[in-house]
Design a protein around this motif. Structure first.
Motif, PDB file in Angstrom:
ATOM      1  N   ASP A   1       0.858  -1.193   0.000  1.00 39.98           N
ATOM      2  CA  ASP A   1       0.000   0.000   0.000  1.00 39.98           C
ATOM      3  C   ASP A   1       0.889   1.237   0.000  1.00 39.98           C
ATOM      4  OD1 ASP A   1      -1.759   2.126   0.482  1.00 39.98           O
ATOM      5  OD2 ASP A   1      -3.024   0.920   1.777  1.00 39.98           O
TER       6      ASP A   1
ATOM      7  N   ARG B   1       0.266   4.177   0.388  1.00 44.46           N
ATOM      8  CA  ARG B   1      -0.101   5.149   1.424  1.00 44.46           C
ATOM      9  C   ARG B   1       0.672   4.921   2.714  1.00 44.46           C
ATOM     10  NH1 ARG B   1      -6.213   4.258   2.064  1.00 44.46           N
ATOM     11  NH2 ARG B   1      -5.425   2.147   1.931  1.00 44.46           N
ATOM     12  N   ALA B   2       1.325   3.762   2.837  1.00 42.35           N
ATOM     13  CA  ALA B   2       2.141   3.476   4.019  1.00 42.35           C
ATOM     14  C   ALA B   2       3.259   4.503   4.158  1.00 42.35           C
ATOM     15  CB  ALA B   2       2.707   2.060   3.944  1.00 42.35           C
TER      16      ALA B   2
ATOM     17  N   VAL C   1       2.263   7.200   6.440  1.00 41.25           N
ATOM     18  CA  VAL C   1       2.230   6.759   7.842  1.00 41.25           C
ATOM     19  C   VAL C   1       3.644   6.717   8.407  1.00 41.25           C
ATOM     20  CG1 VAL C   1       1.588   4.889   9.423  1.00 41.25           C
ATOM     21  CG2 VAL C   1       0.091   5.462   7.484  1.00 41.25           C
TER      22      VAL C   1
ATOM     23  N   GLU D   1      -1.710   2.078  13.032  1.00 42.16           N
ATOM     24  CA  GLU D   1      -2.063   3.064  12.011  1.00 42.16           C
ATOM     25  C   GLU D   1      -1.943   2.485  10.603  1.00 42.16           C
ATOM     26  OE1 GLU D   1      -1.130   7.664  10.819  1.00 42.16           O
ATOM     27  OE2 GLU D   1      -0.605   6.945  12.810  1.00 42.16           O
TER      28      GLU D   1
ATOM     29  N   LEU E   1      -5.190   1.464   7.200  1.00 43.38           N
ATOM     30  CA  LEU E   1      -5.230   1.686   5.755  1.00 43.38           C
ATOM     31  C   LEU E   1      -5.970   0.561   5.043  1.00 43.38           C
ATOM     32  CD1 LEU E   1      -1.509   2.708   5.107  1.00 43.38           C
ATOM     33  CD2 LEU E   1      -3.473   4.240   5.250  1.00 43.38           C
ATOM     34  N   THR E   2      -5.892  -0.636   5.563  1.00 39.50           N
ATOM     35  CA  THR E   2      -6.425  -1.809   4.893  1.00 39.50           C
ATOM     36  C   THR E   2      -7.915  -1.710   4.557  1.00 39.50           C
ATOM     37  OG1 THR E   2      -4.724  -3.142   5.923  1.00 39.50           O
ATOM     38  CG2 THR E   2      -6.602  -4.323   5.026  1.00 39.50           C
TER      39      THR E   2
END
Length: 71
Positions: free
Chosen positions: A17, A19-20, A23, A59, A63-64
């Motif tokens: 992902d 988007r990690a 984070v 966190e 996202l999952t």
């Protein structure tokens, strides 16, 4: 569905992902492009940078569900 685990490499997390990255950066782990990210686990990377790995994983795993809605 990807579940982020403490043993997962940082690189695997980023591939699972993108988007990690946000984070990791928000938690102060900004060296995600370094060589260590390829082999270093999420837990090891967090500990080396003084970051709570449990909070980081919590966190990341938030996202999952967003991915599941997009599928």
């Amino acid at each position: 569905m990807t579940t982020f685990t403490k043993d997962m490499s940082i690189l695997d997390a980023l591939q699972a992902d993108p988007r990690a990255r946000d984070v990791f950066t928000a938690h102060g782990l900004a060296c995600i492009g370094c060589m260590g990210a390829m082999m270093e686990s999420i837990e090891d990377g967090a500990r080396m940078h003084g970051i709570d790995p449990v909070a980081l994983l919590r966190e990341l795993n938030l996202l999952t569900p967003l991915l599941d809605r997009d599928e």
